[in-house]
Design a protein around this motif. Sequence first.
Motif, PDB file in Angstrom:
ATOM      1  N   LYS A 133       0.830  -1.209   0.000  1.00 49.41           N
ATOM      2  CA  LYS A 133       0.000   0.000   0.000  1.00 49.41           C
ATOM      3  C   LYS A 133       0.864   1.258   0.000  1.00 49.41           C
ATOM      4  O   LYS A 133       0.564   2.216  -0.714  1.00 49.41           O
ATOM      5  CB  LYS A 133      -0.934   0.006   1.215  1.00 49.41           C
ATOM      6  CG  LYS A 133      -2.056  -0.961   1.114  1.00 49.41           C
ATOM      7  CD  LYS A 133      -3.130  -0.755   2.158  1.00 49.41           C
ATOM      8  CE  LYS A 133      -2.632  -0.389   3.511  1.00 49.41           C
ATOM      9  NZ  LYS A 133      -3.691  -0.150   4.483  1.00 49.41           N
ATOM     10  N   ALA A 134       1.920   1.255   0.798  1.00 48.54           N
ATOM     11  CA  ALA A 134       2.810   2.417   0.847  1.00 48.54           C
ATOM     12  C   ALA A 134       3.470   2.644  -0.512  1.00 48.54           C
ATOM     13  O   ALA A 134       3.582   3.785  -0.978  1.00 48.54           O
ATOM     14  CB  ALA A 134       3.872   2.220   1.933  1.00 48.54           C
ATOM     15  N   GLY A 135       3.881   1.568  -1.156  1.00 42.72           N
ATOM     16  CA  GLY A 135       4.482   1.685  -2.486  1.00 42.72           C
ATOM     17  C   GLY A 135       3.497   2.208  -3.515  1.00 42.72           C
ATOM     18  O   GLY A 135       3.845   3.038  -4.367  1.00 42.72           O
ATOM     19  N   ALA A 136       2.257   1.757  -3.445  1.00 42.72           N
ATOM     20  CA  ALA A 136       1.226   2.228  -4.371  1.00 42.72           C
ATOM     21  C   ALA A 136       0.966   3.725  -4.159  1.00 42.72           C
ATOM     22  O   ALA A 136       0.786   4.471  -5.125  1.00 42.72           O
ATOM     23  CB  ALA A 136      -0.060   1.429  -4.184  1.00 42.72           C
ATOM     24  N   GLU A 137       0.976   4.154  -2.903  1.00 45.87           N
ATOM     25  CA  GLU A 137       0.763   5.575  -2.609  1.00 45.87           C
ATOM     26  C   GLU A 137       1.921   6.419  -3.154  1.00 45.87           C
ATOM     27  O   GLU A 137       1.708   7.480  -3.718  1.00 45.87           O
ATOM     28  CB  GLU A 137       0.609   5.801  -1.109  1.00 45.87           C
ATOM     29  CG  GLU A 137      -0.664   5.214  -0.529  1.00 45.87           C
ATOM     30  CD  GLU A 137      -1.931   5.720  -1.182  1.00 45.87           C
ATOM     31  OE1 GLU A 137      -2.032   6.949  -1.434  1.00 45.87           O
ATOM     32  OE2 GLU A 137      -2.828   4.908  -1.453  1.00 45.87           O
ATOM     33  N   LYS A 138       3.153   5.931  -2.980  1.00 53.26           N
ATOM     34  CA  LYS A 138       4.315   6.653  -3.499  1.00 53.26           C
ATOM     35  C   LYS A 138       4.256   6.757  -5.019  1.00 53.26           C
ATOM     36  O   LYS A 138       4.706   7.743  -5.597  1.00 53.26           O
ATOM     37  CB  LYS A 138       5.612   5.954  -3.095  1.00 53.26           C
ATOM     38  CG  LYS A 138       6.003   6.185  -1.667  1.00 53.26           C
ATOM     39  CD  LYS A 138       7.313   5.486  -1.352  1.00 53.26           C
ATOM     40  CE  LYS A 138       7.648   5.585   0.121  1.00 53.26           C
ATOM     41  NZ  LYS A 138       8.873   4.834   0.453  1.00 53.26           N
ATOM     42  N   ALA A 139       3.718   5.727  -5.662  1.00 49.32           N
ATOM     43  CA  ALA A 139       3.601   5.721  -7.120  1.00 49.32           C
ATOM     44  C   ALA A 139       2.464   6.619  -7.590  1.00 49.32           C
ATOM     45  O   ALA A 139       2.316   6.856  -8.779  1.00 49.32           O
ATOM     46  CB  ALA A 139       3.392   4.292  -7.624  1.00 49.32           C
ATOM     47  N   GLY A 140       1.653   7.093  -6.653  1.00 51.54           N
ATOM     48  CA  GLY A 140       0.562   7.989  -7.018  1.00 51.54           C
ATOM     49  C   GLY A 140      -0.728   7.268  -7.355  1.00 51.54           C
ATOM     50  O   GLY A 140      -1.531   7.754  -8.125  1.00 51.54           O
ATOM     51  N   GLY A 141      -0.928   6.105  -6.788  1.00 55.42           N
ATOM     52  CA  GLY A 141      -2.128   5.314  -7.084  1.00 55.42           C
ATOM     53  C   GLY A 141      -1.743   4.116  -7.924  1.00 55.42           C
ATOM     54  O   GLY A 141      -0.649   4.067  -8.477  1.00 55.42           O
ATOM     55  N   ALA A 142      -2.635   3.168  -7.998  1.00 54.67           N
ATOM     56  CA  ALA A 142      -2.268   1.954  -8.711  1.00 54.67           C
ATOM     57  C   ALA A 142      -3.497   1.136  -9.076  1.00 54.67           C
ATOM     58  O   ALA A 142      -4.480   1.123  -8.352  1.00 54.67           O
ATOM     59  CB  ALA A 142      -1.334   1.110  -7.852  1.00 54.67           C
ATOM     60  N   SER A 143      -3.396   0.434 -10.179  1.00 50.81           N
ATOM     61  CA  SER A 143      -4.441  -0.501 -10.583  1.00 50.81           C
ATOM     62  C   SER A 143      -4.287  -1.793  -9.772  1.00 50.81           C
ATOM     63  O   SER A 143      -3.265  -2.004  -9.108  1.00 50.81           O
ATOM     64  CB  SER A 143      -4.298  -0.819 -12.065  1.00 50.81           C
ATOM     65  OG  SER A 143      -3.096  -1.554 -12.290  1.00 50.81           O
ATOM     66  N   ILE A 144      -5.282  -2.641  -9.845  1.00 46.47           N
ATOM     67  CA  ILE A 144      -5.197  -3.927  -9.148  1.00 46.47           C
ATOM     68  C   ILE A 144      -3.997  -4.719  -9.654  1.00 46.47           C
ATOM     69  O   ILE A 144      -3.261  -5.308  -8.859  1.00 46.47           O
ATOM     70  CB  ILE A 144      -6.497  -4.742  -9.331  1.00 46.47           C
ATOM     71  CG1 ILE A 144      -7.673  -4.049  -8.666  1.00 46.47           C
ATOM     72  CG2 ILE A 144      -6.345  -6.146  -8.746  1.00 46.47           C
ATOM     73  CD1 ILE A 144      -9.020  -4.713  -8.917  1.00 46.47           C
ATOM     74  N   SER A 145      -3.775  -4.709 -10.949  1.00 47.49           N
ATOM     75  CA  SER A 145      -2.645  -5.458 -11.519  1.00 47.49           C
ATOM     76  C   SER A 145      -1.306  -4.919 -11.017  1.00 47.49           C
ATOM     77  O   SER A 145      -0.397  -5.688 -10.713  1.00 47.49           O
ATOM     78  CB  SER A 145      -2.684  -5.404 -13.046  1.00 47.49           C
ATOM     79  OG  SER A 145      -3.860  -6.001 -13.522  1.00 47.49           O
ATOM     80  N   PHE A 146      -1.190  -3.584 -10.929  1.00 49.21           N
ATOM     81  CA  PHE A 146       0.050  -2.986 -10.435  1.00 49.21           C
ATOM     82  C   PHE A 146       0.249  -3.314  -8.960  1.00 49.21           C
ATOM     83  O   PHE A 146       1.372  -3.606  -8.528  1.00 49.21           O
ATOM     84  CB  PHE A 146       0.038  -1.470 -10.664  1.00 49.21           C
ATOM     85  CG  PHE A 146       1.304  -0.791 -10.245  1.00 49.21           C
ATOM     86  CD1 PHE A 146       2.486  -0.992 -10.955  1.00 49.21           C
ATOM     87  CD2 PHE A 146       1.339   0.042  -9.145  1.00 49.21           C
ATOM     88  CE1 PHE A 146       3.673  -0.379 -10.576  1.00 49.21           C
ATOM     89  CE2 PHE A 146       2.508   0.672  -8.746  1.00 49.21           C
ATOM     90  CZ  PHE A 146       3.677   0.462  -9.465  1.00 49.21           C
ATOM     91  N   ILE A 147      -0.837  -3.285  -8.185  1.00 48.99           N
ATOM     92  CA  ILE A 147      -0.757  -3.650  -6.768  1.00 48.99           C
ATOM     93  C   ILE A 147      -0.247  -5.075  -6.625  1.00 48.99           C
ATOM     94  O   ILE A 147       0.579  -5.371  -5.768  1.00 48.99           O
ATOM     95  CB  ILE A 147      -2.128  -3.465  -6.082  1.00 48.99           C
ATOM     96  CG1 ILE A 147      -2.438  -1.972  -5.946  1.00 48.99           C
ATOM     97  CG2 ILE A 147      -2.183  -4.157  -4.729  1.00 48.99           C
ATOM     98  CD1 ILE A 147      -3.855  -1.661  -5.530  1.00 48.99           C
ATOM     99  N   TRP A 148      -0.739  -5.974  -7.468  1.00 46.26           N
ATOM    100  CA  TRP A 148      -0.302  -7.368  -7.417  1.00 46.26           C
ATOM    101  C   TRP A 148       1.186  -7.473  -7.719  1.00 46.26           C
ATOM    102  O   TRP A 148       1.926  -8.189  -7.043  1.00 46.26           O
ATOM    103  CB  TRP A 148      -1.128  -8.213  -8.373  1.00 46.26           C
ATOM    104  CG  TRP A 148      -0.943  -9.694  -8.211  1.00 46.26           C
ATOM    105  CD1 TRP A 148      -0.332 -10.357  -7.188  1.00 46.26           C
ATOM    106  CD2 TRP A 148      -1.384 -10.710  -9.096  1.00 46.26           C
ATOM    107  NE1 TRP A 148      -0.380 -11.710  -7.388  1.00 46.26           N
ATOM    108  CE2 TRP A 148      -1.021 -11.954  -8.557  1.00 46.26           C
ATOM    109  CE3 TRP A 148      -2.060 -10.683 -10.302  1.00 46.26           C
ATOM    110  CZ2 TRP A 148      -1.305 -13.159  -9.177  1.00 46.26           C
ATOM    111  CZ3 TRP A 148      -2.354 -11.895 -10.918  1.00 46.26           C
ATOM    112  CH2 TRP A 148      -1.974 -13.114 -10.354  1.00 46.26           C
ATOM    113  N   GLU A 149       1.660  -6.742  -8.719  1.00 40.73           N
ATOM    114  CA  GLU A 149       3.088  -6.766  -9.057  1.00 40.73           C
ATOM    115  C   GLU A 149       3.926  -6.214  -7.901  1.00 40.73           C
ATOM    116  O   GLU A 149       4.985  -6.761  -7.576  1.00 40.73           O
ATOM    117  CB  GLU A 149       3.353  -5.992 -10.348  1.00 40.73           C
ATOM    118  CG  GLU A 149       2.777  -6.647 -11.592  1.00 40.73           C
ATOM    119  CD  GLU A 149       3.263  -8.070 -11.807  1.00 40.73           C
ATOM    120  OE1 GLU A 149       4.474  -8.338 -11.637  1.00 40.73           O
ATOM    121  OE2 GLU A 149       2.426  -8.932 -12.147  1.00 40.73           O
ATOM    122  N   LEU A 150       3.466  -5.121  -7.295  1.00 42.37           N
ATOM    123  CA  LEU A 150       4.168  -4.571  -6.127  1.00 42.37           C
ATOM    124  C   LEU A 150       4.203  -5.590  -4.990  1.00 42.37           C
ATOM    125  O   LEU A 150       5.235  -5.790  -4.351  1.00 42.37           O
ATOM    126  CB  LEU A 150       3.460  -3.309  -5.621  1.00 42.37           C
ATOM    127  CG  LEU A 150       3.779  -1.984  -6.264  1.00 42.37           C
ATOM    128  CD1 LEU A 150       2.892  -0.889  -5.666  1.00 42.37           C
ATOM    129  CD2 LEU A 150       5.238  -1.619  -6.104  1.00 42.37           C
TER     130      LEU A 150
END
Length: 125
Positions: A90-107
């Motif tokens: 979640k912290a990484g997704a926030e730093k990236a400025g938001g994220a799709s479900i697929s991007f969250i899965w990759e993170l």
Amino acid sequence: MKFDKDLMRDILLAVEASDEVPLKWTALDLPDKSLQETSYHVMLLHEAGFIEAQNLTNLKTYQWQPKRLTFKGHELLDTIRDDEVWRRTKAGAEKAGGASISFIWELAKAYGKHVAKERLGVDLT
């Protein structure tokens, strides 16, 4: 409606925990979440291929109900089940400025490997 990453995870956990056979709908009792919010996220998870769900919307109520996790859904949930991996994801997704479900899965997969290396001393790259 905004995408709620925690609600997505809560839905996956609730569907997995259900004792219902996959042909029946899984009742979701998620505190502080409206039927509309929950239904929207169930629909998104269905569209992304993580759960099987059905649109039960009628003239009075917008409602999507989950039935089961797909294989892909089990993989995603197993990746984000660990609280530390989920916190970092979640912290990484926030730093990236938001994220799709697929991007969250990759993170989550990347952070999962990192946490495993920290805990086990095994490099999974």
